[in-house]
Every structure is written in C-alpha cells, then in structure tokens.
Design a protein around this motif. Structure first.
Motif, short mmCIF file in Angstrom:
data_model
loop_
_atom_site.label_atom_id
_atom_site.label_comp_id
_atom_site.label_asym_id
_atom_site.label_seq_id
_atom_site.Cartn_x
_atom_site.Cartn_y
_atom_site.Cartn_z
N LYS A 1 0.00 15.95 3.45
CA LYS A 1 -1.09 15.71 4.39
C LYS A 1 -0.92 14.41 5.18
O LYS A 1 -1.07 14.39 6.39
N LYS B 1 -14.41 -1.96 9.92
CA LYS B 1 -13.70 -0.72 9.68
C LYS B 1 -14.45 0.51 10.15
O LYS B 1 -13.85 1.52 10.49
N TYR B 2 -15.77 0.44 10.17
CA TYR B 2 -16.60 1.63 10.30
C TYR B 2 -17.10 1.83 11.72
O TYR B 2 -17.00 0.94 12.57
N ARG C 1 0.80 -1.23 0.00
CA ARG C 1 0.00 0.00 0.00
C ARG C 1 0.83 1.27 0.00
O ARG C 1 0.28 2.36 0.07
N PRO D 1 -12.73 -3.25 4.12
CA PRO D 1 -11.82 -4.35 4.48
C PRO D 1 -11.80 -5.39 3.35
O PRO D 1 -12.73 -5.46 2.55
N VAL E 1 -3.97 8.22 2.26
CA VAL E 1 -5.06 7.38 2.71
C VAL E 1 -6.11 7.21 1.61
O VAL E 1 -6.43 8.15 0.90
N LYS E 2 -6.59 6.01 1.45
CA LYS E 2 -7.68 5.74 0.50
C LYS E 2 -8.86 5.16 1.27
O LYS E 2 -8.68 4.54 2.31
N ASN E 3 -10.02 5.32 0.72
CA ASN E 3 -11.19 4.73 1.35
C ASN E 3 -11.50 3.39 0.73
O ASN E 3 -12.13 3.33 -0.32
N SER F 1 -13.38 15.94 7.95
CA SER F 1 -12.57 15.65 6.76
C SER F 1 -12.80 14.26 6.18
O SER F 1 -12.87 14.13 4.97
N PRO F 2 -12.90 13.20 7.00
CA PRO F 2 -13.06 11.88 6.38
C PRO F 2 -14.26 11.80 5.45
O PRO F 2 -14.25 11.04 4.50
N ARG G 1 -10.69 18.33 -2.01
CA ARG G 1 -11.74 17.37 -1.74
C ARG G 1 -11.29 15.95 -2.04
O ARG G 1 -10.35 15.72 -2.77
N LYS G 2 -12.04 15.00 -1.45
CA LYS G 2 -11.77 13.59 -1.73
C LYS G 2 -12.32 13.23 -3.11
O LYS G 2 -11.71 12.50 -3.86
N ASN H 1 -9.40 6.68 8.46
CA ASN H 1 -8.53 5.55 8.17
C ASN H 1 -7.31 5.55 9.07
O ASN H 1 -6.47 6.43 8.96
N PRO H 2 -7.21 4.57 9.93
CA PRO H 2 -5.99 4.49 10.74
C PRO H 2 -4.87 4.05 9.80
O PRO H 2 -5.12 3.41 8.79
N ARG I 1 -19.53 5.58 -1.74
CA ARG I 1 -18.53 5.18 -0.76
C ARG I 1 -19.00 5.45 0.66
O ARG I 1 -19.63 6.46 0.93
N ILE J 1 -10.81 21.89 14.12
CA ILE J 1 -9.76 20.96 14.52
C ILE J 1 -8.43 21.68 14.65
O ILE J 1 -7.36 21.09 14.64
N TYR K 1 -17.43 6.52 3.82
CA TYR K 1 -16.18 7.10 4.28
C TYR K 1 -16.00 6.83 5.77
O TYR K 1 -16.97 6.71 6.52
N SER K 2 -14.76 6.75 6.20
CA SER K 2 -14.49 6.64 7.62
C SER K 2 -13.06 7.11 7.85
O SER K 2 -12.31 7.30 6.91
#
Lengths: 368, 385, 385, 368
Positions: free
Chosen positions: A72, B36-37, A34, A277, A272-274, B74-75, D78-79, B279-280, B274, C72, B276-277
């Motif tokens: 970022k 994940k969420y 990744r 899992p 980071v991508k969305n 932001s997420p 933006r995403k 992301n760690p 999508r 934030i 969104y969440s």
C-alpha cells in the motif's frame, strides 16, 4: 515502454545485526528514523515504475509482512501486478531445487505471469536511491545479457568484505566476480536480466544442482554471458553488521548523505503511521539530530536519531545514539553510543555508554 | 443491508471569510491546524472514534482540495463498503437544482442520500471547530431522554455569551429557549453546532422548512426555533472538554498556541482518541547543529538551522541559519531564508521568505500578522508593525 | 513530484435526456450496460489499460451516484498516490463561480487542477460511448506527428454521416475542415469526441475562449473551429474497432444485443483489456430445473426459473416460473413474477413486475419499451403494443 | 457495545480433501462457485461486527494469503484492528509451547492489543451463517465462562465422526465432550470466551504441557468452568472429506440450503474478481446449476456447480459435477460425478465418470 518486474531476494541475507535481528530479518530492521531497511529497495522499484514486486522471504519475516502489507505505502496494492510476499511454503513432491533456487523454482509463476520483459533482482542491504530505468537503458544500449550494479567506493569499509567485487574491462564488461578485499568495485547485489533468459538460466541452474542463483547461474557463466556493469554514483551504504548499521546511520546527519537519499524527486516511502508532530518542551535542547514524529522531548539530544514516539525526560542526555520507536528515556538518564531497539525503557538517572566504534545494543522491549 | 442507527452530516461548505486569504483557495474546514492537521480532521476522527461509520460531507465553496483530501476517507478509516464517507456537492437535477441556500437546505437537498440508510438518528456537525468529543455518549443521552433533538452545549464565559447561540434549559436539561447572540444572555450555555435529531423528525421539519418561502433555511435561525415552537422535546447535552471555533486569524493562532502547553487541554498524543489525517511522506525532521528549538511542535520533512521558539511548524518547512521564528504558525512547505525574524505571524503554505525579512509585531497582544500571498517571494522589508 | 506526460479529462456531466427516465436520477455516464457495467467503466478502463493514471471526471448533473461509484477509483486501479481519479463538480470561489456552461468551460474552470500536473498533453474524453481503445497508441501518433491537436475519427456509413461531426482531412491525415452534422458530408470520418491537445495549446485556447462572450464554450462548436481558423496542426487518428454512442433507448438496447453474438466485436472476456467495474458481492447465479436459457448474458446473484432468450440480465434479477424474457435488457435487482412475458424491453433497476404482466412489442423493428417507473410494482396489464 | 475479537484457528485442521488439498490447506479450497471455505468464517465474523481477526495458519497457507489479502473483501483492512494472517514464524528461544498453543503463545500480543472484551475462536470447516452477537448475548445471559456452538443434526453423516459431540443438561450446560458417533449434538468448532479468562487458560495450559487448547485448556476443565452450549439452527455443513465436500456442494442446489447461507442480510463476502457476466450461447442447455461469472457455455450442464471463467464447449455434457475456476471443457466431452480443480482442460470427446458416492477428483492444472 519496456516493463520491469522486481524481485527482492532475501534468501541469502544473513541476520548479522545481533540483537536487532534476533526476532526479525535484516530487511525489517528500522533505519533512518522512520524507515525499515527494505523500504529503499521497494521504493527504488516503485519509483522506477516497477509495478510487480515479489519478496522472497526465508525466515523471521513476520514483522516484514506487517510492515509491507500489500505494498500500500508504495502504491503497489494493484489489481494488475502489485506486491507478493512469498515465504517458503511449497509442497511440490517433485521439487529438486536447493537454496534460493527453491524460491525461484516455486515462484516461476510470478515470472511467467508478470507483465514485464525484464526482471530486476535486488537485496535489501544496499541502501541507495537508484533509477532502474537508467540501468535498463544502459543494458539495452550495450546489448548485455545481464547487467549488475556496482559502486566505486572511495574508502574501504569493513562491511565490504562480505560483498562481491567486480573486475571490469574498459567497456564496463564484467570479467571477474570475486571477494578481493582490496577491490573498490563493490557489487550492490542488484542485477537486471531479460525475463526469458532469466527463466532459462533458472532451469539450467536447477538441473545442474545449483543452490545460489547469482553464483551458480550467473557468475559461473561469466564466459558465456555478456555481463555488463552499471556504475551507481549516488549515496550508498551497505548495512550488514551492527557497526555498519551504526556508522551509516550517523552519516545521515551529514546533509549530503541525507539529501542523496531523501532529497531528490524519487522519495523513499514507508508504512504510514498516525503520529502528532514532535513536541519540544521549553527545557529541551536538540542539535544535529534526526527526529521522527510523535516524540516528546524535554531533555538534551545531540548527534542522534530519534524514531517515532520517543519520549526524552527532563535532564536526560542523549549523544551519538539511535533510539527506536516508542522508547522512553526517563529524566536524567544518560545515553552515549547506544542503539535502543523498539519499546525500551531507561529508568531515571541510569547511564549507558557504549564505545564509539562498538555501540551498546539494547534489545526490543527491555527495561533498564 | 441493515439500516444505520446514526448517520452524520458534516457541513463543510463555509467560506470562512474572517480567515482572509487563508480561505482564498480552500474552504474553511480544509484550513491547516496544529502542525499537521486540517480542521475537518477533528470532526471526522471524532466520528470514527465514536463508531459512526457513515458521514456525508456537504461541500460548496472551493471543494477541490477538500474533495481530494477526503477521497474515500481512508485516513479516517471511513473507507467502508456500506456507508463510509461521501462528499455531497450541490448538483443539477432533471427538475433544476442549484446552490445550497443554507445549512438546512443543504441537508434537505440530500435527503435522498440519507434515505438510503434509513437512519434512526442524524448527527449534524460543522467543519469549523477544533475539539475531541465522543458522539456515542451524546447519542446514548439522546436515546435515553427520548428527545426529538439534542443539542450539545458548552459553558462559555458570561462576558462572551453574547457572541453565541445561547440555550436556556430547565433543571432536567430540557431546552426552553434559544437566543441567537442575545444582548442580555440568560445562560452561558452556548450551542456547539452539534445536533442529534430523530431521523423522522428531522425529515419532517426539513420538508416543512423547504416549503416555507420566508425561511433562510438555516438550522440555528429556522429549524431549531420551529421545533421549539412546536414544543418538541429538545435536550441540552453538556460537553466540558476543549472546544474552539477557529473562525478568525487570531483565534486560529490562539488555538495553535494552546497546543504548546506542557499538558494541553487538547492532547494530540492520545492513543485512545487519535486524530487521523492524511500523512504526506516526508523524511524525519532535521535539527542542525546551529538549531535552537524550544517550546515547539515540528512535523516531518522540516530542516531547522535557525531558532524556533513557541511556534508550530508544519511539514516540509525550512528555517535557515540565523533566522528566528517566535510565537508563530508556519504552514507546510514554507521556505524561510537567512536572518529572517518572524514574530506573532501565520505564514501560509508554500510561501518563500527572502533573506533578512522581518515579519510581525512582537508586542504581546498585538494583531497577528497573516502572510499569504500566493507563491510569493517576500520582499525583505515586509514589516507589519 | 514529476510532471505527467498525459492527463485525461472525462466529461461526465451530461444528462442524456434521450435516455428518458433512465437518466432521471443519474447522469448518462452512470447508465447501466452489458449485464454488469456502467458506461463510464469503458473510458475509465481504457485509461488504466493505456497507462494513463491521472483522470479528472467533470460532473454536473445528478452526480451523487457517479461520485459514489467512482470513489477514489479503486475498481479501475486508479487509486494512485500521485494522480489517480478526481471528481470535479462545479464549485463556488471567492470571486463567484457557478455551473459549467459548456464542455470547454468545464475544463477551463479546472485549469487549476490540470496545472498541478503540468501535463504535456491533455486527453479529452466523454463518458457517453462504449468502446475499447488504446489511448497510448493515439498519443504516440499525436507525438510523432507533432500535432497541436489530434482527433480520433471513425468511419461511419455515408448515409449516417450527417448525424456526426465530420472531419475532412488531407492525404497526410491533417484535418482541413470540420463540419458539425453537415447536410452534404464530404467525408464519412466522424469525430469520436476523443481529443488529445498539447497542454500549452489547450490552455491558451481555453483562456481565449473564456474571454469571448459570444462563445458557447463547447469543444466541437468553438475550440476546434478556433484552432482550425488559426491553421494549428490538427491531425485525424483513425480508429477501427467497435464504437457506439448509446444516446437513445434504441441504441442502448442495440449495443447490449451486440454482445450476444458468438464472437462479438466488443469482447468483454479479454484478459489483456479488462473492463473494470465495481463488483457487487453476489452469490453465483442459479438456474433452476425449470430454467431455459439461450443466447444470454447473466450476472451473479440472479435466480432464473423461467425462460431467458437473447437477453442481458444484470445482477440480482429474479425470473420466476413460466415467465419469458426475450430480446430484452433487465437491469439490476428487477423482480419478475410468474407468467410474465417481456419482449424487446429495457427494465430499469429495482422494478418489480407483477405476475402475468405482458410487456413490450415482439414485432421485429418495433420501438423498444422502456419500463422505469421508480420502485414501481407493475400492474398486470401494462402493455405497450 | 461489547467488542469481540476473532481467531480463525486452522492449526488442527487436517487436509483430508485428497487432490484438493495437495497444494493448499482446507480453508483455501474453493467452495460454492465463487468462495473459499474460509470465507464463511471470516464473513460471519465481519457481519457480527468483529473488527480484529487473526488467522492461525500452519502449512500450505500461500493461496490462503493470496486470497485474504489484508481482509479487504471483508472491510477488515482497517487502521484500528483488521486482519492478521499469522503463519508459524516465531523465534523465541524460551518458548516451551506445543501444538496450537504455539500459536496462542506466540500471538498473545494479538489478544492483549485487541480492542475487545471477548474472543471468538472458529475453525474453517463448519460452513454456516451465524451471528456471533447472538452467541455473546446468550453467553452473558447465562453468565457462562465459555460458550460453545453446536448443531442438533437431523441425520448422522459420516463427516460428523471426526467432530466432537456435546452432552448437555436441561439448562444447556455442557456436561460432556466426546466422540460418540450416535450423538446428534455436533460441536461446530466455535467458542466464545472472555478475553482475560482466555489468556489465563492459555497460560495454565502451556504450563501443564498442553498441546491442544480446546481439549487441554477447555474440555479438560469441564468440571471447573461453566461451559454453555449455544444451539445454531440455520443451514450447516461440515466439510472435512471429499465426500462431504461433494455432497454439501450439491446440496446448495436446493433452494432452502442456498438461501440459508446466502439469502439473509448477512452476506458472505469473498475476494472480488473482474469477470464479465456469464454467456449462454444458443446451443447451451443449463438446468439446476450454480454458475459464477465469466463462464462461456455452449454445451449442456445439469445439477452442477461452475466456478468463474469456465468454458463448456458445444456438445459437451456435464452432470453432477463441480468445475472450478478457468477449466476448459472441449466440445463433446462428457463429465459425470467429477470434481475438476482449477485450470483443468478436458479434451474434445473425452468421458470421465465417477461414482455418485465417490466423485472422481482431477487435480489442478491437469490436461486430460
């Protein structure tokens, strides 16, 4: 606290990864499921509390820009300091600099303005997890002018042939920099210099017609400068060819290699991508494999690396392969010793088998 | 700046007591789901994907994690210059102040927030449900019908209808009656707790309700009945996708298991919608040579040495050699030792399971075991059979 | 992740009643200052500039604007992945919960927040003062002396010492006594309300204090005296820059006027110690051919047609033809009509002043007039003489 | 709602602003006290709910990149969608495109992926405040293939000589595009096309060896395409020379011009800086002037524009001048009809006087 600013100098890095570097520079090549190659250099800097990072890019830097954004992912999108991606776009008619000195010269502003006492310069090909604050500590203890980072390697891999080697005395002072293939002191393309000295050396080097700052500005001054060697003892991989890319990727399946890079308190960050899992269907069989998120696996995978969003159809067999983002392997296809770049599609039932020492590389977006 | 056509208010203050220790330290909308969420990712992502860029999130119970999680949005791409997401906890004012006493009261106390956007319509959401829904279609329907209030409804099995707020509507979809958990339901259209009100109508009824000392200040019990009494135009909007209230340990477990179907009703891999969440940052998941993984959702940062079958594994989980995880949900950062057997269980975040532990009852239909002792190292004989 | 050496807790819940209608709708830390800033910009910028990247902001009274303003923490570069700024309102827990009952109680109730960073030291700040201070120097001093608690002190005029909390310290700077507003002060070293505690010591005393039913749960009244009683090592750290409590309308006005000196004690143009704030997007200020501007601070988005003398003008203010603004502070988006005279006044945000109005008493030393009727259009004969 | 994606095409814009464009492209030239030229195009797009914006940059784009960041100031970070700065960095060996078609060809991906039905292309030299949703509305009403934006100007300024003019029939259909200097229908370098048609036209244009998409792909097809003219009636300034830059800057001191650009509900955004409010000392005298934040003024200023952080010493006199960021004018210096680029310093007592029709331009960082 002494402050360090960072430079990631890609100017001299050759794009030797065949199909993987046709359209992107080596620093932007996907690595380890990744990440991109450059993530290690940037994360090492960010984790070492380096808050200003300049990236000297020369060519094929588009995907690099997309990836790094404004830093970022590394918390480097800051008001004070931050990340600066610096492609070659300069227009000073009086400029006489050459080679990577063009970058140093035209970006002197970055050095002058950086809120830092020291400059750490790194390439992108030496994958490791290093704390540059430790380098600085040693640098100050021995009162060096320049500190270079090296690794005493256990085994001589072919990729080291392209790296410089260090000759070192009993006080870890560098007495020679050369290309002797039998030397085990592999220079990791990272050095630390006091900012003022750096600026002085750059200016001298340009005045003397230099075109490679490390060689003409530092190595050439071995006698005058106190160059100290800092030994890095952690996990290290030099990636400068398809073979070294493949071998070092596969090594990540060994727990100690993997933990050496990812297991400590200094995490490697990336954009980071969305992705959901990864999903393993009842028909899947997966062993000894690294899998990123967003994959859907119905087939059999072993000793491999799957990047984000890969789909493996039912009955497909993947062995010793690296499958990059969003590739789709249709049912009953067979891949062995293969590297698939992003967005490839392998039709149902196809078989692709590379040699273990020379993997088969499929370029981006290819359908086979 | 211009006014906003539609502003969403998301009720996220619920404690969710039926989720037991899962909500000991977090509000229900912050409960984990789907590998994940968190539950609140669904309504927030729905807002973004529906083009609603202004969302007030009303918090009250244990908001620390929720606050931190939402940040400036932001997420979910809700970090907007004008609008975006705002967390709205209860507060003190020069003339007093206090806790929110009901869902309607929570919105009423934040009329000042709403007023700054002068919204034509207000979308009321709850942070308790898992579903993907295009609110912009519902808004279109609401505008076209000229309704004062539109309520989203879903068909539920007749035998379960008595557990819901049931809408009785005429052929045109106009709501004629609202029965909260009726013994003898006249319809199987249940309210999803998703309302769109005309901004002025909502304001008027909230103010009237606030002045009514006998009111419990609740949307379902007070506001909707009041509109009905006044013959306001209330329309039902039918939704027919996946929708699930994950209010109990069993329903939370079920909703997770629903994701494991080959083509689940709730598709998380849909690039057009999508979820969104936050992301760690975790390395790829590692499946060791000894790993056996079948029918599972697994997140990054996991290391699987044992067997995972029909389970959901969140990020950072370790499953050691010779352990078997079956029909279970393993929340983030759980460490599972060797020779552990887990069946039909939910293991909450950060739990450490000692070698040899046996957890849960494998009998189909048996109660789901919840393991959520904070920071606990589990004794090797924790069995719930 | 690693622990944090020092985490700051900023007490921002105060109502600031002596600021009258200026704090009707906002907490005191959100009050405007200096043509551009809110009071809280100063401690937050100090944190950033001192390298302290983790700040909890404790809110209670009217937190909506403060919440929204802080977001934030991007304006102060405090939008960090690990740490950064967190807004901490009072909240409900499964075992109850309620409002903060004192400064110490507010921190105590957020020990869970602090614990996640395991800070070696905790910096306690208040959101009520205007000053630029390098907390990292104070932290150095605190660490070197090995103190359990270090309190920042400033010399005040002897005649005013009875209005402050006064520290009596020995030659080594060790605090021997603390007098809250003493009638006969033994020293003129006043506490600035800036404390650094060793993390473990703070935790211990907060827990003990919470169990004490007779405590008012206040740092000055309870925690500091308790440490003194136990002979804990408490050191005074002397600060000698500009520091001002802007707790009253007069002191707020004065602090603003202080900025107009040629070389003010508080330099806002210092590139090495920037005071960050949220920047509204406004065009450059326009000074018309008829404008006469002398001795003023003026922000973007203003249009000045009249005379401005010895005044502070926030963004978006309009001063029309033939109007005179003197010795005054004009907060954002105020519209001043023609032939208006304003002397020694503070005009609060968004006020519209009608043509011909005369406001304030020009007599030196007279009381400062505060005009803060919400959204008011001022009658032309509002005079306060 | 129909979605529009935006392209800001700087490929054909010549850098004709003398000293002001030695080291930056025209789009990056500071304008109106705190903006850069490109802020108007980007803000117009953002205010028209355009959420994907590509910037085709060709050269001297470094300061442009610094300024635009990831589109943060316009809420374009933006995403989904967002801002893409696209310098020329392409490596397709099969590429036969020329001129700005290189950009269109190599960035077809942007068009394909953009979540949009229409594409709005704009340059950076036409300063205005326009709602592209209104353009789209008219475009759909008349069922046009392409809609171009123009302004019926009251007066013929020299800068219009470099602009195209439109011939229009009574239905506002474009019947001719030419350079007739006497025409008042000044084309504003903005057009709207349906995405699919755009892609089709680009491919045709490349196949026919075109090198300028607007001329070879649209103007050349005047007979085949329905090209509609949308009349923009608001404040408009075309800036393509030092003279037009100076005149149009000074015009901003007129209330109607200023309000036309800044006074409506669609604000012009720019990168945010942290500056204190401007300070006017007792000795200052300032009239008819635009002043950005962070200035400290002790002298006399009239009919001028001061950018951020300018210092004017006591006794200095500034008339009809434009003083850019962080310039320092020492006491008793006199400037009239002067444009100072960033970071200039004028020593005490110096006098610089340009002609009213030809201002004196001082390049960046000069000390005099």
């Amino acid at each position: 606290m002494d402050r360090i600013a960072g430079i990631i100098n890609l100017d001299h890095e050759q794009d030797l990864l065949d199909e993987l570097t046709y359209f992107r520079c080596g620093a932007a090549v996907p690595f380890a499921g990744r990440y991109r190659m450059i993530d290690f250099a940037v994360s090492n800097m960010a984790n070492s509390r380096i808050e200003s990072v300049a990236v000297f890019a020369r060519r094929k830097y588009r995907s690099l820009m997309d990836h790094l954004e404004q830093g970022k992912a590394w918390d480097l999108d800051r008001k004070r300091g931050g990340m600066f991606i610096l492609p070659p776009d300069w227009n000073d008619p009086t400029d006489i600099s050459k080679g990577d000195l063009q970058h140093f010269h035209n970006n002197l502003d970055f050095l002058h303005r950086a809120w830092a006492d020291y400059i750490l310069v790194s390439g992108s090909q030496n994958i490791c997890n290093i704390d540059f604050q430790e380098v600085l500590k040693e640098h100050k203890e021995v009162d060096a002018d320049v500190t270079v980072v090296y690794n005493r390697v256990d085994e001589l891999y072919p990729e080291y042939q392209l790296a410089h080697k260090l000759e070192i005395d009993q006080n870890s002072r560098v007495t020679g920099i050369h290309n002797d293939h039998s030397s085990i002191n592999v220079y990791m393309d990272m050095y630390l210099v006091k900012k003022d000295l750096m600026i002085e050396l750059i200016e001298q080097c340009i005045a003397h017609g230099g075109s490679h700052f490390f060689l003409d500005g530092i190595k050439a001054k071995l006698a005058e400068l106190h160059i100290h060697a800092y030994e890095y003892e952690g996990t290290h991989a030099l990636v400068n060819s398809v073979e070294s890319y493949y071998r070092n990727s596969c090594k990540l399946l060994e727990a100690d290699q993997h933990d050496g890079l990812f297991g400590n308190e200094a995490p490697i960050f990336t954009k980071v991508k969305n992705e959901a899992p990864s999903k393993y269907l009842p028909s899947s069989e997966v062993t000894n494999t690294l899998v990123a998120n967003g994959c859907v696996i119905e087939g059999q995978v072993e000793d491999s690396i799957l990047f984000r969003g890969v789909k493996i159809g039912e009955g497909a067999i993947i062995k010793n392969s690296i499958i990059m983002q969003r590739c789709e392997i249709e049912p009953n296809a067979v891949l062995e010793n293969v590297i698939l770049d992003k967005d490839c599609k392998i039709s149902a039932g196809r078989t692709l088998i590379g040699a273990p020492e020379k993997p088969f590389v499929v370029p981006k977006r290819k359908s086979m | 700046m211009k006014n906003k056509e539609c502003v969403a208010m998301l009720l996220a203050g619920g404690q969710g007591t039926r989720l037991k220790s899962l909500t000991k330290r977090v509000a229900k909308p912050a409960v984990y789901f789907g590998g994940k969420y968190r539950i609140i990712d669904f309504p927030l992502s729905n807002c973004t994907n529906s083009g609603i860029d202004t969302v007030g999130v009303l918090t009250q119970y244990e908001p620390l994690i929720l606050n931190d999680y939402i940040g400036i949005g932001s997420p979910w791409d809700l970090d907007r210059k004008y609008g975006g997401v705002s967390v709205l906890p209860p507060f003190m004012q020069s003339d007093g102040g206090g806790w929110y006493t009901g869902t309607a009261n929570a919105i009423y106390r934040n009329l000042q927030f709403l007023n700054q956007y002068e919204p034509e319509h207000v979308l009321i959401l709850s942070g308790d449900h898992i579903y993907k829904m295009d609110y912009s279609e519902m808004l279109e329907h609401h505008k076209e019908s000229g309704a004062d209030c539109t309520i989203s409804v879903i068909e539920v099995p007749w035998e379960e209808a008595n557990r819901f707020g049931i809408m009785n509507a005429n052929e045109q979809g106009r709501i004629t009656e609202f029965d909260e958990k009726p013994e003898h339901p006249k319809s199987n259209l249940a309210s999803m707790g998703v309302y769109i009100f005309r901004g002025d109508v909502l304001k008027q009824y909230l103010i009237e309700d606030a002045e009514n000392e006998n009111s419990s200040h609740d949307f379902g019990k007070d506001i909707i009945p009041a509109l009905l009494r006044d013959y306001k135009k209330m329309m039902a909007y039918r939704f027919d996708g996946y929708w699930k209230d994950v209010g109990t340990v069993d329903s939370l477990w079920e909703a997770n298991m629903d994701l494991l179907k080959k083509d689940p009703d709730l598709n998380l891999n849909d690039g057009e919608w999508r979820i969104y969440s936050k992301n760690p940052n975790q390395p790829p998941q590692y499946l060791a040579p000894t790993a056996k993984v079948k029918n599972a959702l697994i997140n990054e940062g996991c290391r699987i040495h044992g067997t995972v079958d029909t389970s959901i594994i969140f990020y950072g989980v370790q499953v050691s050699d010779s352990s078997v995880v079956k029909d279970s949900v393993i929340m983030p950062d759980v460490k599972i030792g060797k020779n552990v057997t887990i069946n039909r269980a939910i293991i909450s975040k950060g739990t450490v399971i000692e070698d040899g532990a046996v957890i849960g009852d494998p009998t189909p239909g048996s109660e789901i075991t919840l393991v959520a002792e904070e920071g606990s190292v589990l004794a090797s004989n924790y069995v719930n059979t």
